[in-house]
Design an enzyme around this catalytic site. Structure first.
Site, mmCIF file in Angstrom:
data_model
loop_
_atom_site.group_PDB
_atom_site.id
_atom_site.type_symbol
_atom_site.label_atom_id
_atom_site.label_comp_id
_atom_site.label_asym_id
_atom_site.label_seq_id
_atom_site.Cartn_x
_atom_site.Cartn_y
_atom_site.Cartn_z
ATOM 1 N N LYS A 15 0.821 -1.042 -0.196
ATOM 2 C CA LYS A 15 -0.118 -0.046 0.002
ATOM 3 C C LYS A 15 0.841 1.203 0.115
ATOM 4 C CE LYS A 15 -0.102 -0.424 4.878
ATOM 5 N NZ LYS A 15 -0.723 -1.223 5.966
ATOM 6 N N TYR A 41 17.806 28.516 11.123
ATOM 7 C CA TYR A 41 16.460 29.502 11.532
ATOM 8 C C TYR A 41 16.472 29.377 13.087
ATOM 9 C CZ TYR A 41 14.540 29.929 6.852
ATOM 10 O OH TYR A 41 14.382 30.122 5.529
HETATM 11 C C1 LIG Z 1 -0.202 -2.151 6.815
HETATM 12 C C2 LIG Z 1 -0.616 -3.224 7.159
HETATM 13 C C3 LIG Z 1 0.028 -4.413 7.612
HETATM 14 C C4 LIG Z 1 1.404 -4.556 7.556
HETATM 15 O O1 LIG Z 1 2.015 -3.818 8.763
HETATM 16 P P1 LIG Z 1 3.619 -3.789 8.840
HETATM 17 O O2 LIG Z 1 3.890 -3.204 10.263
HETATM 18 O O3 LIG Z 1 4.218 -2.801 8.010
HETATM 19 O O4 LIG Z 1 4.127 -4.869 8.665
HETATM 20 C C5 LIG Z 1 -0.643 -5.452 7.839
HETATM 21 N N1 LIG Z 1 -2.056 -5.646 7.945
HETATM 22 C C6 LIG Z 1 -2.672 -4.365 7.808
HETATM 23 C C7 LIG Z 1 -4.207 -4.583 7.802
HETATM 24 C C8 LIG Z 1 -2.003 -3.160 7.445
HETATM 25 O O5 LIG Z 1 -2.925 -2.332 7.295
#
Ligand SMILES: *Cc1c(COP(=O)(O)O)cnc(C)c1O
Length: 364
Positions: A35, A255
């Site tokens: 994702k 800054y």
């Molecule tokens: C993003 C996600 C994962 C993966 O999690 P990580 O901590 O990156 O391994 C697994 N399951 C769901 C439902 C997620 O949204």
């Protein structure tokens, strides 16, 4: 010309990390979480490099369609599922798997008449309280799904762990227990584990595991080096020294003049800032590698530059390459110094940063 600010994506490292996931999962199928543009690494190159995993998961329907259009024909799970009848048809048309996490989806699904049954992963809320149907509702919903004729049977069962990154919390065991109680008697394949579950909670490994961050070389456990699990960084962010100056004791840098030299110091200005995705909240002392030597960031991060105290480094020159994270400098160290998590840094690289993808030979 100096080495411009660029990010390198090492697909061989990605494949290595995927093999660690596969091996750690002792027999479970691996669903690679890709994702958010594969956690900022690039959806299509990452998907191409992960040909050997058993499935992909993305957050949105639009991401899944990009994968299908590019010709990927394996299981693709959409974590938010569908919202309306048109989207439902799109899932069926493109043979996408849908997470069903809310009652309104159950109603839409059972009320439509689909060309062919949908692959459903029923998500159960076991304590995250974000997405998922509640445990007492599972049997009623299961009956509705089984009777509807719109669902491929047996449908799959999943939950998400809220605190698996902390090995000292008992809530993970409670979540797993509640999941097991909720799905008692249901035949579908199960999935619980994210990266932390996969590496830290063996009992959470079911038919499918869902690693994300570990594939990209981030450690799911705070304060632990990714190298302890033999994970390699996939993303390396580099820029270069664009100016060097000597400041006197009492001079301020950046800054707000928030850093004051305690002695005569050599300050390197590196051409990267929050406009590139380097975290603005990185504190004084955050490490940067310059010519292979670690040196501390000083003062505030600007939009286009940061200042590094290279007084203790040998032979730094304008044009030297600076590594901000990745190869030689774990991203988790930078995240910890900037009140961030590795996920956020990976996702935050901006458009203007040049991308170089390496390590994928033809035919893979
Ligand atoms: C993003 C996600 C994962 C993966 O999690 P990580 O901590 O990156 O391994 C697994 N399951 C769901 C439902 C997620 O949204």
């Amino acid at each position: 010309m100096f080495n411009e600010t660029h990010v390198t994506i090492d697909l061989a490292a990605l494949q290595h990390n995927a093999s660690i996931a596969k091996r750690s999962a002792s027999g479970s199928k691996v669903m690679a979480m890709i994702k958010a543009d594969a956690y900022g690494h690039g959806l299509l190159p990452v998907a191409k490099a992960l040909q050997h995993v058993d499935g992909f998961a993305v957050a949105r329907l639009s991401e899944a369609l990009v994968l299908r259009e590019a010709g990927f024909n394996k299981t693709i799970l959409v974590l938010t599922g569908f919202s309306c009848a048109e989207e439902l048809e799109c899932f069926v048309l493109h043979d996408l798997d849908a997470v069903v996490h809310s009652e309104y989806q159950v109603s839409r699904l059972t009320q439509s008449s689909l060309q062919s049954p949908l692959s459903v992963w029923l998500k159960i809320n076991t304590g995250m309280n974000r997405l998922g149907v509640n445990s007492p509702d599972v049997m009623r919903i299961s009956d509705a799904l089984q009777l509807s004729g719109n669902v491929r049977l047996p449908f799959k069962l999943m939950t998400h762990l809220a605190c698996a990154d902390d090995m000292n919390r008992t809530v993970t065991e409670e979540q797993i227990e509640l999941f097991d109680e909720s799905v008692k008697g249901l035949a579908g394949e199960q999935s619980i584990a994210n990266s932390a579950g996969l590496l830290g909670w063996q009992y959470s490994q079911r038919h499918w595991v869902r690693p994300g961050i570990m594939l990209y070389g981030g450690c799911p456990f705070a304060g632990k080096p990714a190298a302890d699990y033999d994970l390699k960084p996939v993303m390396t962010l580099k820029s270069s020294v664009i100016s060097l100056r000597t400041v006197s004791k009492g001079d301020c840098v950046g800054y707000g003049g928030s850093w004051t030299a305690q002695r005569t110091s050599l300050i390197a200005t590196v051409g990267i800032g929050y406009g590139d995705g380097y975290p603005r909240h990185a504190v004084t002392g955050t490490p940067v590698l310059i010519g292979g030597q670690k040196a501390p960031l000083v003062g505030r991060v600007s939009m286009d530059s940061i200042s590094i105290d290279v007084s203790q480094c040998e032979g730094v020159a304008v044009g030297d390459v600076a590594t901000l994270w990745g190869d030689g400098l774990p991203i988790d160290e930078i995240a910890e110094k900037s009140d961030a998590i590795s996920y956020e840094l990976m996702c935050g690289i901006t458009e203007r940063v040049t991308r170089i993808v390496k390590g994928l030979s033809d035919g893979e």
